[in-house]
Design a protein around this motif. Sequence first.
Motif, PDB file in Angstrom:
ATOM      1  N   ASP A 225      -6.277  -0.578  -7.044  1.00 51.46           N
ATOM      2  CA  ASP A 225      -6.507   0.754  -6.488  1.00 51.46           C
ATOM      3  C   ASP A 225      -7.195   0.736  -5.127  1.00 51.46           C
ATOM      4  OD1 ASP A 225      -5.374   1.984  -8.738  1.00 51.46           O
ATOM      5  OD2 ASP A 225      -7.264   1.849  -9.837  1.00 51.46           O
ATOM      6  N   ASP A 226      -7.518  -0.457  -4.615  1.00 53.62           N
ATOM      7  CA  ASP A 226      -8.148  -0.541  -3.300  1.00 53.62           C
ATOM      8  C   ASP A 226      -7.059  -0.478  -2.231  1.00 53.62           C
ATOM      9  OD1 ASP A 226      -9.220  -1.987  -0.822  1.00 53.62           O
ATOM     10  OD2 ASP A 226     -11.039  -1.777  -2.031  1.00 53.62           O
ATOM     11  N   SER A 227      -7.093   0.555  -1.409  1.00 46.97           N
ATOM     12  CA  SER A 227      -6.014   0.776  -0.446  1.00 46.97           C
ATOM     13  C   SER A 227      -5.946  -0.292   0.639  1.00 46.97           C
ATOM     14  CB  SER A 227      -6.147   2.163   0.187  1.00 46.97           C
ATOM     15  OG  SER A 227      -7.426   2.334   0.769  1.00 46.97           O
ATOM     16  N   ALA A 279      -0.127   3.293  -0.582  1.00 44.46           N
ATOM     17  CA  ALA A 279      -1.547   3.130  -0.229  1.00 44.46           C
ATOM     18  C   ALA A 279      -2.031   4.181   0.753  1.00 44.46           C
ATOM     19  CB  ALA A 279      -1.782   1.735   0.350  1.00 44.46           C
ATOM     20  N   LYS A 282      -3.729   7.509  -0.342  1.00 45.64           N
ATOM     21  CA  LYS A 282      -4.944   7.397  -1.151  1.00 45.64           C
ATOM     22  C   LYS A 282      -6.199   7.487  -0.292  1.00 45.64           C
ATOM     23  CE  LYS A 282      -2.889   4.520  -4.801  1.00 45.64           C
ATOM     24  NZ  LYS A 282      -2.950   3.209  -5.493  1.00 45.64           N
TER      25      LYS A 282
END
Length: 424
Positions: A225-227, A279, A282
């Motif tokens: 979930d880390d862009s 990504a 987000k």
Amino acid sequence: MSAEDLLRELAPQVVGVLTRRFRDFDAAEDAVQEALLAAATQWRDEGLPSNPRGWLVQVASRRMIEQVRSEQARRRREELAANQVPVDRQWAPAADDDESPDRDDTLIVLFMCCHPALSPASAIALTLRSVGGLTTTEIARAFLVPEATMAQRISRAKQRIRTSGIPFGMPGHDDWAPRLEAALHVLYLIFTEGSTSSGGPHVQRVELSKEAIRLARAVHELLPDDSEVTGLLALMLLTDARSPARTGPGGELIPLAEQDRDLWDGNAIAEGVALITAALPKGPVGPYQVQAAVAAVHDEAATVEETDWPQILALYGVLERISPTPVVSLNRAVAAAMVHGPAVGLDILRALESDRRLAGNHHLYAARAHLLEMAGDFGAAIESYRAAANRTTSLPERHYLTIRAAKLAAPPTPTPTGHGTQTP
């Protein structure tokens, strides 16, 4: 998965197990390297064990215990020689209630190897060895330095970790962002060196770029979930997709505008585009995402003429605001020239000439030469191409720049007329 790939995947996990168990990253890393070498030979001859990770942990633990006992025996001999009473030291692995057979400490090991206290060169070497599972010999060969030099670099890095007292564990809340940023930067540097070699006889060092992509995938699996993690992986895939077309039959450099796009890896492009597309919404948007977006625009153009240069120029404007560096400004100058004409790009380059960070950088001279050629100022372009060639340490790049200058300097080839007569 091949045995070599499996060993590289398991290497940081086993380093993590031993460091957690024995509380000594330096010794654990050395023991795991010995276990990896033993596995490479034994597994080739006898086949994969039923539990490869357990096999490595057992062999590396045995090596580590042997190292500790050997060190204890040496100290006893020194104490006896000094007429001192030897101290009976009892040593045993530390108990760890949180240890699990399936626990994966890859991210922790990566954070240790990429700690901001280490220089980039040291962090790269230690990451490739401890997280990538490469031997010192392989790393030295990739960076064109003697093995002894690379061994010293790795040793100094581990010594720095030991003296800094970095605990083995995930960074705390306040330390998380800079540690992750440092880790991503190291992976980016490894990939960049593999994708465009800074020196030596080859344009690319495929083993480095592939290893960087593998490690970026591992981090992405742990932090999906880390862009910016996603952006970095997308950037690597989209850039590496063009690698089959970047060199000719003789290893010569082929610039982007002249590449055969049919050779580009469509699957890698599709994956990279999908990653960056997911990504960007987000947020927050970081430099790796913007660079991946630029790479996607290039990769999605069916021909060089179809490249959306206005979009690329806009993206470099965003990148210059969030991550201002002279290299970003250099790229923006080229994009501006493609949109507004070479004069605009040359104006931006003139403003960069006073930046000390670009002093002597061959990219500045190469970009100026390209824009001068676009503007039709061939004499100045030749001079800049030659200046760029004299400043690069990459032999294929020097060869390419020298040829560009020679082609501009060569007189036009007369049109054949047959029988030596001129047409009216």
